[in-house]
Design a protein around this motif. Sequence first.
Motif, PDB file in Angstrom:
ATOM      1  N   GLY A   1       0.831  -1.208  -0.123  1.00 25.51           N
ATOM      2  CA  GLY A   1      -0.266  -0.008   0.268  1.00 25.51           C
ATOM      3  C   GLY A   1       0.893   1.163  -0.165  1.00 25.51           C
ATOM      4  N   ALA A   2       0.740   2.142   0.720  1.00 18.64           N
ATOM      5  CA  ALA A   2       1.619   3.261   1.050  1.00 18.64           C
ATOM      6  C   ALA A   2       2.147   3.475   2.660  1.00 18.64           C
ATOM      7  N   PRO A   3       3.157   2.964   2.807  1.00 17.93           N
ATOM      8  CA  PRO A   3       3.750   2.885   4.078  1.00 17.93           C
ATOM      9  C   PRO A   3       3.996   4.383   4.163  1.00 17.93           C
ATOM     10  N   VAL A   4       3.861   4.881   5.370  1.00 22.35           N
ATOM     11  CA  VAL A   4       4.183   6.211   5.817  1.00 22.35           C
ATOM     12  C   VAL A   4       4.995   6.413   7.231  1.00 22.35           C
ATOM     13  N   HIS A   5       5.118   5.240   7.897  1.00 28.06           N
ATOM     14  CA  HIS A   5       5.705   5.288   8.980  1.00 28.06           C
ATOM     15  C   HIS A   5       6.666   3.770   9.407  1.00 28.06           C
ATOM     16  N   VAL A   6       7.702   3.748   9.567  1.00 33.66           N
ATOM     17  CA  VAL A   6       8.394   2.491  10.204  1.00 33.66           C
ATOM     18  C   VAL A   6       8.804   2.574  11.436  1.00 33.66           C
ATOM     19  N   ILE A   7       8.576   1.454  12.267  1.00 34.07           N
ATOM     20  CA  ILE A   7       9.057   1.394  13.639  1.00 34.07           C
ATOM     21  C   ILE A   7       9.517   0.044  14.245  1.00 34.07           C
ATOM     22  N   SER A   8      10.386   0.069  14.923  1.00 32.98           N
ATOM     23  CA  SER A   8      10.717  -1.204  15.624  1.00 32.98           C
ATOM     24  C   SER A   8       9.685  -1.399  16.846  1.00 32.98           C
ATOM     25  N   GLY A   9       9.364  -2.571  17.012  1.00 38.04           N
ATOM     26  CA  GLY A   9       8.642  -2.769  18.108  1.00 38.04           C
ATOM     27  C   GLY A   9       9.230  -3.554  19.180  1.00 38.04           C
TER      28      GLY A   9
ATOM     29  N   ALA B   1       9.783  -7.196  16.279  1.00 40.77           N
ATOM     30  CA  ALA B   1       9.055  -7.102  14.897  1.00 40.77           C
ATOM     31  C   ALA B   1       9.316  -5.599  14.413  1.00 40.77           C
ATOM     32  N   LEU B   2       8.976  -5.453  13.168  1.00 38.81           N
ATOM     33  CA  LEU B   2       8.934  -4.005  12.341  1.00 38.81           C
ATOM     34  C   LEU B   2       7.366  -3.838  12.348  1.00 38.81           C
ATOM     35  N   TYR B   3       7.111  -2.704  12.479  1.00 34.69           N
ATOM     36  CA  TYR B   3       5.628  -2.246  12.173  1.00 34.69           C
ATOM     37  C   TYR B   3       5.732  -1.063  10.949  1.00 34.69           C
ATOM     38  N   TYR B   4       4.538  -1.200  10.141  1.00 32.99           N
ATOM     39  CA  TYR B   4       4.395   0.132   9.350  1.00 32.99           C
ATOM     40  C   TYR B   4       2.942   0.578   9.554  1.00 32.99           C
ATOM     41  N   ALA B   5       2.865   1.809   9.282  1.00 35.14           N
ATOM     42  CA  ALA B   5       1.439   2.566   9.443  1.00 35.14           C
ATOM     43  C   ALA B   5       1.228   2.685   7.748  1.00 35.14           C
TER      44      ALA B   5
ATOM     45  N   SER C   1      -4.156   1.511   7.928  1.00 32.19           N
ATOM     46  CA  SER C   1      -3.869   0.142   8.875  1.00 32.19           C
ATOM     47  C   SER C   1      -2.561   0.245   9.349  1.00 32.19           C
ATOM     48  N   VAL C   2      -2.152  -0.688  10.076  1.00 35.20           N
ATOM     49  CA  VAL C   2      -0.882  -0.993  10.638  1.00 35.20           C
ATOM     50  C   VAL C   2      -0.562  -2.292  10.475  1.00 35.20           C
TER      51      VAL C   2
ATOM     52  N   VAL D   1       7.304 -12.488   6.977  1.00 32.27           N
ATOM     53  CA  VAL D   1       6.192 -12.658   7.143  1.00 32.27           C
ATOM     54  C   VAL D   1       5.547 -11.367   7.549  1.00 32.27           C
ATOM     55  N   ARG D   2       4.411 -10.757   6.828  1.00 32.14           N
ATOM     56  CA  ARG D   2       3.930  -9.559   7.120  1.00 32.14           C
ATOM     57  C   ARG D   2       2.639  -9.668   7.708  1.00 32.14           C
ATOM     58  N   SER D   3       2.060  -8.961   8.817  1.00 31.99           N
ATOM     59  CA  SER D   3       0.709  -9.218   9.306  1.00 31.99           C
ATOM     60  C   SER D   3       0.379 -11.033   9.855  1.00 31.99           C
ATOM     61  N   GLY D   4       1.469 -11.599  10.056  1.00 40.70           N
ATOM     62  CA  GLY D   4       1.432 -12.985  10.636  1.00 40.70           C
ATOM     63  C   GLY D   4       0.967 -13.773   9.372  1.00 40.70           C
ATOM     64  N   GLU D   5       0.541 -13.099   8.180  1.00 41.68           N
ATOM     65  CA  GLU D   5      -0.010 -14.169   7.377  1.00 41.68           C
ATOM     66  C   GLU D   5       0.444 -13.874   5.873  1.00 41.68           C
ATOM     67  N   HIS D   6       0.732 -12.529   5.198  1.00 38.26           N
ATOM     68  CA  HIS D   6       0.949 -12.519   3.921  1.00 38.26           C
ATOM     69  C   HIS D   6       2.532 -12.451   3.949  1.00 38.26           C
ATOM     70  N   ARG D   7       3.014 -13.162   2.971  1.00 36.83           N
ATOM     71  CA  ARG D   7       4.582 -13.257   2.918  1.00 36.83           C
ATOM     72  C   ARG D   7       5.072 -12.174   1.891  1.00 36.83           C
ATOM     73  N   LEU D   8       6.325 -11.812   2.222  1.00 35.54           N
ATOM     74  CA  LEU D   8       6.914 -10.659   1.388  1.00 35.54           C
ATOM     75  C   LEU D   8       8.103 -11.655   0.824  1.00 35.54           C
TER      76      LEU D   8
END
Length: 199
Positions: free
Chosen positions: A127-135, A139-143, A148-149, A192-199
């Motif tokens: 999609g359109a990632p506007v922010h990436v952080i370390s949890g 894990a890495l998270y992006y908004a 959506s996160v 693995v993104r969001s625990g289900e989608h593989r990158l």
Amino acid sequence: NPYRAHWDLVRNRMYISEVGGNVQSTAREDIHLGRAGANFGWPFCEGICGNPAWDDPIFSYGHTGGTPNGGAVTAGTVYRGNLFPAVYNEAFFFADYVIGFIRYLTFDASGNLTGNYDFATASDDLGAPVHVISGADGALYYANYYGSVHRIVYSSGNQAPSITAVNASATEGGVPLPVEKTLMAPPRCGVVRSGEHRL
């Protein structure tokens, strides 16, 4: 023209993402190291300027000139978690919400840039990632610009391939029809993104 910034307290470095202009042939997306009194040259220069009055970026890239065109770099995070392989440790992750990618930069022990790499691309449906952080969980998270996160974790081991093409030797004939088939699948990176989608 900074858009996002990340203060790395461990290394005492401030990463600043500077969004470029709208002239696609000359526009650059820049990542700078912040310092007191810095002048990044905007609007007179984008990318490496070579003028001692301005601070050149540590990393810069142009606009695509295709579809989508443009760019909007968003400074992210320095990864120090424990869920990813060591190659990602101390890497600086950033995103571009117009082009739709997450990339990372690596540095030597002195803080000099040693490489820039794809991590996830538009074909991974970011999609359109506007922010990436370390949890705190490693894990890495992006908004995503669309509200959506997403959580990104590393998954080692055997993973199912993503089939990109199927070719068959015969397309018609009697029953039973002997067919030789070829399946094409790119190598998997183990994320693995969001625990289900593989990158």
